[in-house]
Design an enzyme around this catalytic site. Sequence first.
Site, PDB file in Angstrom:
ATOM      1  N   SER A  77       0.877  -1.178   0.000  1.00  0.00           N
ATOM      2  CA  SER A  77       0.000   0.000   0.000  1.00  0.00           C
ATOM      3  C   SER A  77       0.912   1.225   0.000  1.00  0.00           C
ATOM      4  CB  SER A  77      -0.837   0.005   1.280  1.00  0.00           C
ATOM      5  OG  SER A  77      -1.475   1.247   1.452  1.00  0.00           O
ATOM      6  N   TYR A  80      -1.718  -1.074  10.917  1.00  0.00           N
ATOM      7  CA  TYR A  80      -1.899  -1.334   9.477  1.00  0.00           C
ATOM      8  C   TYR A  80      -0.724  -0.756   8.680  1.00  0.00           C
ATOM      9  CZ  TYR A  80      -3.640  -1.213   4.724  1.00  0.00           C
ATOM     10  OH  TYR A  80      -3.746  -1.376   3.362  1.00  0.00           O
TER      11      TYR A  80
HETATM   12  N1  LIG Z   1      -8.626  -0.493  -0.691  1.00  0.00           N
HETATM   13  C1  LIG Z   1      -7.568   0.260  -0.488  1.00  0.00           C
HETATM   14  O1  LIG Z   1      -7.653   1.482  -0.398  1.00  0.00           O
HETATM   15  C2  LIG Z   1      -6.187  -0.354  -0.424  1.00  0.00           C
HETATM   16  C3  LIG Z   1      -5.099   0.501  -0.619  1.00  0.00           C
HETATM   17  C4  LIG Z   1      -3.820  -0.037  -0.565  1.00  0.00           C
HETATM   18  C5  LIG Z   1      -3.660  -1.392  -0.321  1.00  0.00           C
HETATM   19  N2  LIG Z   1      -4.739  -2.196  -0.115  1.00  0.00           N
HETATM   20  C6  LIG Z   1      -4.503  -3.618   0.154  1.00  0.00           C
HETATM   21  O2  LIG Z   1      -5.121  -4.375  -0.864  1.00  0.00           O
HETATM   22  C7  LIG Z   1      -5.386  -5.685  -0.370  1.00  0.00           C
HETATM   23  C8  LIG Z   1      -6.785  -6.079  -0.749  1.00  0.00           C
HETATM   24  O3  LIG Z   1      -7.690  -5.239  -0.064  1.00  0.00           O
HETATM   25  P1  LIG Z   1      -9.019  -4.649  -0.743  1.00  0.00           P
HETATM   26  O4  LIG Z   1      -8.892  -3.189  -0.742  1.00  0.00           O
HETATM   27  O5  LIG Z   1      -9.319  -5.343  -2.015  1.00  0.00           O
HETATM   28  O6  LIG Z   1     -10.083  -4.994   0.412  1.00  0.00           O
HETATM   29  P2  LIG Z   1     -11.303  -6.021   0.458  1.00  0.00           P
HETATM   30  O7  LIG Z   1     -12.258  -5.742  -0.643  1.00  0.00           O
HETATM   31  O8  LIG Z   1     -11.803  -5.970   1.860  1.00  0.00           O
HETATM   32  O9  LIG Z   1     -10.601  -7.452   0.182  1.00  0.00           O
HETATM   33  C9  LIG Z   1      -9.774  -8.069   1.146  1.00  0.00           C
HETATM   34  C10 LIG Z   1      -9.566  -9.518   0.757  1.00  0.00           C
HETATM   35  O10 LIG Z   1      -8.692 -10.152   1.733  1.00  0.00           O
HETATM   36  C11 LIG Z   1      -9.292 -11.364   2.147  1.00  0.00           C
HETATM   37  N3  LIG Z   1      -8.933 -11.696   3.517  1.00  0.00           N
HETATM   38  C12 LIG Z   1      -8.995 -10.903   4.617  1.00  0.00           C
HETATM   39  N4  LIG Z   1      -8.653 -11.592   5.711  1.00  0.00           N
HETATM   40  C13 LIG Z   1      -8.357 -12.854   5.298  1.00  0.00           C
HETATM   41  C14 LIG Z   1      -7.956 -14.042   5.965  1.00  0.00           C
HETATM   42  N5  LIG Z   1      -7.805 -14.100   7.308  1.00  0.00           N
HETATM   43  N6  LIG Z   1      -7.727 -15.161   5.230  1.00  0.00           N
HETATM   44  C15 LIG Z   1      -7.899 -15.139   3.886  1.00  0.00           C
HETATM   45  N7  LIG Z   1      -8.290 -14.052   3.201  1.00  0.00           N
HETATM   46  C16 LIG Z   1      -8.522 -12.920   3.903  1.00  0.00           C
HETATM   47  C17 LIG Z   1     -10.795 -11.121   2.017  1.00  0.00           C
HETATM   48  O11 LIG Z   1     -11.480 -12.349   1.834  1.00  0.00           O
HETATM   49  P3  LIG Z   1     -12.463 -13.072   2.897  1.00  0.00           P
HETATM   50  O12 LIG Z   1     -13.062 -12.004   3.760  1.00  0.00           O
HETATM   51  O13 LIG Z   1     -13.457 -13.759   2.016  1.00  0.00           O
HETATM   52  O14 LIG Z   1     -11.576 -14.011   3.617  1.00  0.00           O
HETATM   53  C18 LIG Z   1     -10.854 -10.309   0.729  1.00  0.00           C
HETATM   54  O15 LIG Z   1     -10.878 -11.153  -0.381  1.00  0.00           O
HETATM   55  C19 LIG Z   1      -5.128  -5.638   1.135  1.00  0.00           C
HETATM   56  O16 LIG Z   1      -3.875  -6.220   1.423  1.00  0.00           O
HETATM   57  C20 LIG Z   1      -5.106  -4.146   1.439  1.00  0.00           C
HETATM   58  O17 LIG Z   1      -4.312  -3.838   2.563  1.00  0.00           O
HETATM   59  C21 LIG Z   1      -5.995  -1.696  -0.163  1.00  0.00           C
END
Ligand SMILES: NC(=O)c1ccc[n+]([C@@H]2O[C@H](COP(=O)([O-])OP(=O)(O)OC[C@H]3O[C@@H](n4cnc5c(N)ncnc54)[C@H](OP(=O)(O)O)[C@@H]3O)[C@@H](O)[C@H]2O)c1
Length: 254
Positions: A131, A144
């Site tokens: 991120s 985080y």
């Molecule tokens: N959205 C942003 O602004 C942003 C910015 C920078 C980086 N990121 C990073 O991008 C990545 C994806 O996040 P997102 O934004 O797409 O959020 P999201 O829509 O909430 O997706 C998160 C994913 O992680 C999975 N997950 C969470 N805990 C888990 C566990 N214990 N075991 C297996 N899977 C797990 C969830 O699946 P289940 O709940 O089905 O397990 C879901 O598929 C993360 O690493 C986040 O830190 C996000």
Amino acid sequence: MKALVTGASSGIGREIARVLAGQGVELILTARRADRLEALAKELSVPVRVLPADLSSKEGCLALYRSVQEEDVDILVNNAGFGLFGPFAESDLDRELEMIRTNIEAVQILSKLFLRDFRKKNRGYLLNVASSAGFFPGPLMATYYATKNYVLRLSEALSEELRREGSQVSVSVFCPGPVETEFNDVADVRFSLPGISAEYAARFAVRGMFRRKRVLVPGVSMKLARFGSRFVSEGMVLRMAYRMQSRKQEENRK
Ligand SMILES: NC(=O)c1ccc[n+]([C@@H]2O[C@H](COP(=O)([O-])OP(=O)(O)OC[C@H]3O[C@@H](n4cnc5c(N)ncnc54)[C@H](OP(=O)(O)O)[C@@H]3O)[C@@H](O)[C@H]2O)c1
């Protein structure tokens, strides 16, 4: 080619799966919500294996690796992760430890096991989703931000180790700013800046990975923030980071 994508049930991971499938890459999809993974598998026109797993435990990560070990995986996308908003002293310890296990330990375990296989084959792509939080300290989202600093620095170091040994294995780390996903609801926060779409983020990440770029930062504002932070003191960066984060708190109260 075959890819394992973690966190494929939602947001960036789901879109990365779609982009890879569009390029003919076979998929192994994992997350905890099996129904979401099955629905995604049905929509894709490449062979897909669905393997639900909870990556917040070492056992979950090892079991996942064991069940795909013989599959000749070419691409590992470590994307699963989540955030948590709130002052450190007040935020829930168990939830933070779960975050550290998911955002750091799972990346550590899967990166190590798959890189060992990739090195033997002298091919493979590792894409770690960190991120732009990885560039900064993050008061009010301290744990985080710290997890993402870890993922960024780990990935950069691995990339250099592999480059020095002349390996064809490539390591990329994706560092987006805000992306419109379910992240906010899970972290209980509102972005203070407009986010990019998960689809755009995924296309950017996959393109950069195939071009073997090390650090992938979409959008001008995050590139500028990263570059600009080199010219101000750490104290100034901290104060600015706190102000940005507290705006999220104000958005939350609306
Ligand atoms: N959205 C942003 O602004 C942003 C910015 C920078 C980086 N990121 C990073 O991008 C990545 C994806 O996040 P997102 O934004 O797409 O959020 P999201 O829509 O909430 O997706 C998160 C994913 O992680 C999975 N997950 C969470 N805990 C888990 C566990 N214990 N075991 C297996 N899977 C797990 C969830 O699946 P289940 O709940 O089905 O397990 C879901 O598929 C993360 O690493 C986040 O830190 C996000």
